[in-house]
Design a protein around this motif. Structure first.
Motif, mmCIF file in Angstrom:
data_model
loop_
_atom_site.group_PDB
_atom_site.id
_atom_site.type_symbol
_atom_site.label_atom_id
_atom_site.label_comp_id
_atom_site.label_asym_id
_atom_site.label_seq_id
_atom_site.Cartn_x
_atom_site.Cartn_y
_atom_site.Cartn_z
ATOM 1 N N PRO A 57 0.813 -1.220 0.000
ATOM 2 C CA PRO A 57 0.000 0.000 0.000
ATOM 3 C C PRO A 57 0.847 1.271 0.000
ATOM 4 C CG PRO A 57 -0.158 -1.135 2.120
ATOM 5 C CD PRO A 57 0.528 -2.064 1.171
ATOM 6 N N ALA A 58 2.018 1.223 0.650
ATOM 7 C CA ALA A 58 2.880 2.408 0.659
ATOM 8 C C ALA A 58 3.445 2.684 -0.731
ATOM 9 C CB ALA A 58 4.020 2.214 1.665
ATOM 10 N N LEU A 59 3.894 1.639 -1.427
ATOM 11 C CA LEU A 59 4.390 1.807 -2.799
ATOM 12 C C LEU A 59 3.267 2.262 -3.731
ATOM 13 C CD1 LEU A 59 6.707 -1.328 -3.208
ATOM 14 C CD2 LEU A 59 7.442 1.052 -3.023
ATOM 15 N N SER A 60 2.075 1.690 -3.543
ATOM 16 C CA SER A 60 0.934 2.087 -4.374
ATOM 17 C C SER A 60 0.614 3.567 -4.188
ATOM 18 C CB SER A 60 -0.291 1.238 -4.029
ATOM 19 O OG SER A 60 -0.040 -0.133 -4.248
ATOM 20 N N LYS A 61 0.713 4.036 -2.944
ATOM 21 C CA LYS A 61 0.466 5.449 -2.664
ATOM 22 C C LYS A 61 1.524 6.327 -3.333
ATOM 23 C CE LYS A 61 0.017 8.698 1.204
ATOM 24 N NZ LYS A 61 0.097 8.855 2.683
ATOM 25 N N ARG A 62 2.806 5.910 -3.251
ATOM 26 C CA ARG A 62 3.869 6.684 -3.880
ATOM 27 C C ARG A 62 3.699 6.711 -5.397
ATOM 28 N NH1 ARG A 62 4.189 9.518 -0.004
ATOM 29 N NH2 ARG A 62 5.290 8.807 1.834
ATOM 30 N N HIS A 63 3.252 5.614 -5.973
ATOM 31 C CA HIS A 63 3.029 5.592 -7.417
ATOM 32 C C HIS A 63 1.890 6.537 -7.799
ATOM 33 C CE1 HIS A 63 2.861 4.133 -11.512
ATOM 34 N NE2 HIS A 63 1.586 3.816 -11.365
ATOM 35 N N ALA A 64 0.814 6.524 -7.002
ATOM 36 C CA ALA A 64 -0.313 7.421 -7.276
ATOM 37 C C ALA A 64 0.104 8.878 -7.148
ATOM 38 C CB ALA A 64 -1.476 7.114 -6.330
ATOM 39 N N GLU A 65 1.057 9.146 -6.250
ATOM 40 C CA GLU A 65 1.560 10.512 -6.059
ATOM 41 C C GLU A 65 2.709 10.847 -7.017
ATOM 42 O OE1 GLU A 65 0.694 10.691 -1.208
ATOM 43 O OE2 GLU A 65 2.727 10.433 -1.986
ATOM 44 N N GLN A 66 3.107 9.843 -7.829
ATOM 45 C CA GLN A 66 4.203 10.014 -8.791
ATOM 46 C C GLN A 66 5.502 10.422 -8.099
ATOM 47 O OE1 GLN A 66 2.675 12.752 -11.744
ATOM 48 N NE2 GLN A 66 1.393 11.188 -12.695
ATOM 49 N N SER A 67 5.779 9.763 -6.961
ATOM 50 C CA SER A 67 6.996 10.016 -6.186
ATOM 51 C C SER A 67 7.988 8.879 -6.447
ATOM 52 C CB SER A 67 6.666 10.114 -4.693
ATOM 53 O OG SER A 67 7.830 10.335 -3.932
ATOM 54 N N PRO A 119 5.892 -6.668 -5.259
ATOM 55 C CA PRO A 119 5.111 -5.432 -5.094
ATOM 56 C C PRO A 119 5.657 -4.247 -5.882
ATOM 57 C CG PRO A 119 5.344 -6.522 -2.980
ATOM 58 C CD PRO A 119 6.215 -7.268 -3.945
ATOM 59 N N GLY A 120 6.949 -4.273 -6.242
ATOM 60 C CA GLY A 120 7.497 -3.216 -7.071
ATOM 61 C C GLY A 120 6.843 -3.146 -8.437
ATOM 62 N N PHE A 121 6.331 -4.279 -8.909
ATOM 63 C CA PHE A 121 5.575 -4.301 -10.163
ATOM 64 C C PHE A 121 4.090 -4.055 -9.918
ATOM 65 C CE2 PHE A 121 9.329 -6.863 -11.050
ATOM 66 C CZ PHE A 121 9.733 -6.382 -12.287
ATOM 67 N N PHE A 122 3.539 -4.731 -8.904
ATOM 68 C CA PHE A 122 2.094 -4.655 -8.680
ATOM 69 C C PHE A 122 1.653 -3.262 -8.264
ATOM 70 C CE2 PHE A 122 2.897 -9.245 -7.695
ATOM 71 C CZ PHE A 122 2.385 -9.707 -8.894
ATOM 72 N N ALA A 123 2.487 -2.557 -7.481
ATOM 73 C CA ALA A 123 2.131 -1.208 -7.055
ATOM 74 C C ALA A 123 2.016 -0.270 -8.245
ATOM 75 C CB ALA A 123 3.176 -0.679 -6.058
ATOM 76 N N ARG A 124 2.735 -0.573 -9.319
ATOM 77 C CA ARG A 124 2.654 0.226 -10.538
ATOM 78 C C ARG A 124 1.633 -0.348 -11.521
ATOM 79 N NH1 ARG A 124 7.525 0.036 -13.424
ATOM 80 N NH2 ARG A 124 8.052 -1.907 -12.386
ATOM 81 N N GLN A 125 0.820 -1.317 -11.025
ATOM 82 C CA GLN A 125 -0.228 -1.968 -11.807
ATOM 83 C C GLN A 125 0.351 -2.644 -13.049
ATOM 84 O OE1 GLN A 125 -3.814 0.392 -12.259
ATOM 85 N NE2 GLN A 125 -3.420 1.521 -10.373
ATOM 86 N N ASN A 126 1.525 -3.220 -12.869
ATOM 87 C CA ASN A 126 2.183 -4.008 -13.913
ATOM 88 C C ASN A 126 2.212 -5.454 -13.452
ATOM 89 O OD1 ASN A 126 3.862 -5.319 -15.696
ATOM 90 N ND2 ASN A 126 5.653 -4.032 -15.335
ATOM 91 N N MET A 182 12.254 4.034 7.653
ATOM 92 C CA MET A 182 11.767 4.480 6.350
ATOM 93 C C MET A 182 10.376 5.045 6.530
ATOM 94 S SD MET A 182 11.743 4.922 3.071
ATOM 95 C CE MET A 182 13.323 4.204 2.658
ATOM 96 N N ARG A 183 10.193 6.303 6.161
ATOM 97 C CA ARG A 183 8.882 6.937 6.292
ATOM 98 C C ARG A 183 7.990 6.494 5.154
ATOM 99 N NH1 ARG A 183 6.722 11.640 4.456
ATOM 100 N NH2 ARG A 183 8.708 12.236 3.494
ATOM 101 N N GLY A 184 6.862 5.800 5.489
ATOM 102 C CA GLY A 184 5.954 5.298 4.458
ATOM 103 C C GLY A 184 5.071 6.368 3.898
#
Length: 507
Positions: free
Chosen positions: A286-296, A369-376, A505-507
């Motif tokens: 969920p943290a990676l998904s949030k960063r992807h949505a925020e384009q960070s 999750p590095g792929f799934f968070a980016r919906q790949n 690491m700040r999520g």
């Protein structure tokens, strides 16, 4: 890190209760026909649970839900939850009904060796009719857990598996004397656990105001996206589970007891895998998904690097300790009642093979999750297919000289191939960027593992001695070895400058 520790502690509680459950099962049923039948009857829905609920569905659902939660309104989130809950229930109810009708054929497919013993095949089919509805119940539980994790409520979903272990322990102790076939009590325990786990999470969903009103709606845009992402994710995230299932199929063709030896050794590997690998993978998705949505992108890459470092910090010493202390661990946990010395020797062989692949199993959990968070989800599928084919080749090569241990070693080798390809592709895409300090970190870890291994090998008595001890002596020695091994490892890391602040690491 705080969220990871919460999940890790809860998962540790669950895994410890799981070991207690396995001690009870080993004591009452050993590695005989009843135990083999239950392990297969439970493995089939449990495999599909990991494939659908915790695998493809979770990895597809969480990124979409995170996007709705970040960019959409509360009403849109509720509509998505209603549609997903209803669609998931409809599909899994149909699958469950068909599986219960086709139970004997499913057993033959997943454990063809049981066909040589009609009584064993029939017993497994009867158990499967009781255990398969667990798939529907635990998938809805996983749905609820994904929602809670997205809203940073990690403790409840992580604690929920404890109820499965408590149900199986209670069923084994209380229901076994009432059954004409004692092992059937375990199948009832699985069914009871499914209802208990789902009922436990419902109040927490309601407290967040996110309790869905299930209604199938396959036309909903969010459901369509989840289904599109799920199709390839079925293979991508669950290759290790498919490989373990293939091990069961081939093990059913080997000497009686092979299925159980693989099960008991796999259970010990599941302890560090769940506490460290799965816990970290759970909180970063969920943290990676949030960063992807925020384009960070920069924070996304740093978080993946942090996850790999954290997995290696704990996975490497855990793998070595499992290999060095294989027989003492198995004796202390399972050498009671029907479990024989021969069973211990055989299970130790496969435990060492699984331990060899433990770090790879963990890396898959944090790299996927590095792929799934980016919906790949397509890339992990391609990697997964390669790993599955490699696993079958390794199986055919190693099963003849090493029997059941060859199956475990094949799974470990294919896991390294899987993790290596995932990491290489993420790095090539610029998503996994190794942060400064890796050279020094590698020296620190390797040195800590070496001194810990030497200390354990020198301190641990010969494993035959453990057979002569009672429960108290075994537990005391095992506790001593765990404490000393951990103390040596972390003292070495501390002396070389590793500090807790390096893993914040700040999520």
């Amino acid at each position: 890190m705080r969220s990871g520790l919460v999940v890790g502690v809860m998962t540790m509680l669950s895994r410890v209760m799981g070991l207690v459950r396995d001690v009870v099962v080993a004591t009452l049923f050993g590695a005989g026909n009843g135990a083999d039948a239950f392990f297969v009857a439970f493995k089939i829905p449990n495999f599909m649970r990991r494939l659908f609920a915790e695998g493809a569905f979770n990895q597809a659902f969480v990124p979409v839900l995170s996007e709705y939660a970040t960019r959409g309104s509360k009403r849109e989130v509720r509509e998505l939850l209603d549609a997903v809950a209803g669609s998931l229930t409809a599909v899994l109810a149909l699958i469950t009904a068909l599986a219960m009708l086709a139970a004997p054929w499913l057993v033959w497919v997943f454990a063809p060796g049981f066909g040589r013993d009609p009584a064993k095949l029939a017993l497994t089919a009867d158990m499967l009719r009781l255990t398969f509805p667990y798939l529907l119940l635990v998938s809805l539980t996983a749905f609820a857990g994904s929602v809670l994790n997205t809203w940073n409520r990690f403790a409840v979903p992580a604690f929920t598996p404890v109820l499965l272990n408590l149900s199986l322990i209670g069923a084994a102790v209380l229901l076994t004397p009432l059954m004409s076939e004692p092992a059937m009590a375990l199948a009832w325990g699985v069914l009871i656990a499914g209802f208990a786990q789902l009922a436990f999470q419902v109040p927490f969903l309601a407290r967040l105001g996110l309790m869905p009103r299930p209604w199938p709606n396959f036309a909903h845009s969010g459901v369509k996206r989840i289904l599109i992402l799920m199709a390839p994710a079925l293979f991508g995230v669950s290759v290790s589970q498919i490989n373990l299932l293939l091990d069961t199929v081939l093990a059913s063709l080997l000497t009686p007891g092979s299925v159980s030896w693989l099960y008991y050794s796999d259970r010990l590997v599941e302890l560090p895998l769940g506490v460290f690998g799965i816990a970290i993978g759970t909180v970063i998705l969920p943290a990676l998904s949030k960063r992807h949505a925020e384009q960070s992108g920069e924070h996304f890459a740093a978080m993946l690097d942090w996850a790999v470092r954290a997995v290696l910090l704990l996975g490497l010493p855990a793998a070595l300790a499992l290999a060095i202390l294989a027989e003492p661990l198995l004796i202390s946990l399972f050498h009671y009642g029907a479990m024989t010395e021969h069973d211990i020797v055989m299970a130790a062989m496969s435990l060492r093979a699984y331990a060899f692949g433990l770090v790879a199993f963990m890396l898959i959990k944090v790299l996927a999750p590095g792929f799934f968070a980016r919906q790949n989800t397509k890339t992990p599928v391609k990697v997964g297919i390669i790993a599955m084919v490699a696993n079958m080749v390794f199986n055919l090569i190693l099963i003849w000289p090493l029997a059941h241990a060859g199956l475990a070693l094949a799974t470990a080798l294919s896991a390294f191939l899987n993790a290596g390809l995932l990491g290489w592709l993420l790095h090539k895409q610029g998503v996994l960027v190794f942060q400064p300090g890796w050279g020094r970190y590698a020296v620190q870890l390797v040195g800590g593992c070496v001194v810990m291994s030497v200390g354990l090998a020198w301190l641990a008595p010969e494993w035959q001695q453990w057979l002569e001890w009672g429960v108290s002596a075994r537990v005391q020695w095992l506790a001593l070895l765990v404490v000393v091994g951990a103390a040596i490892y972390f003292a070495w890391l501390g002396a070389l400058g590793v500090r807790p602040r390096h893993f914040r690491m700040r999520g």
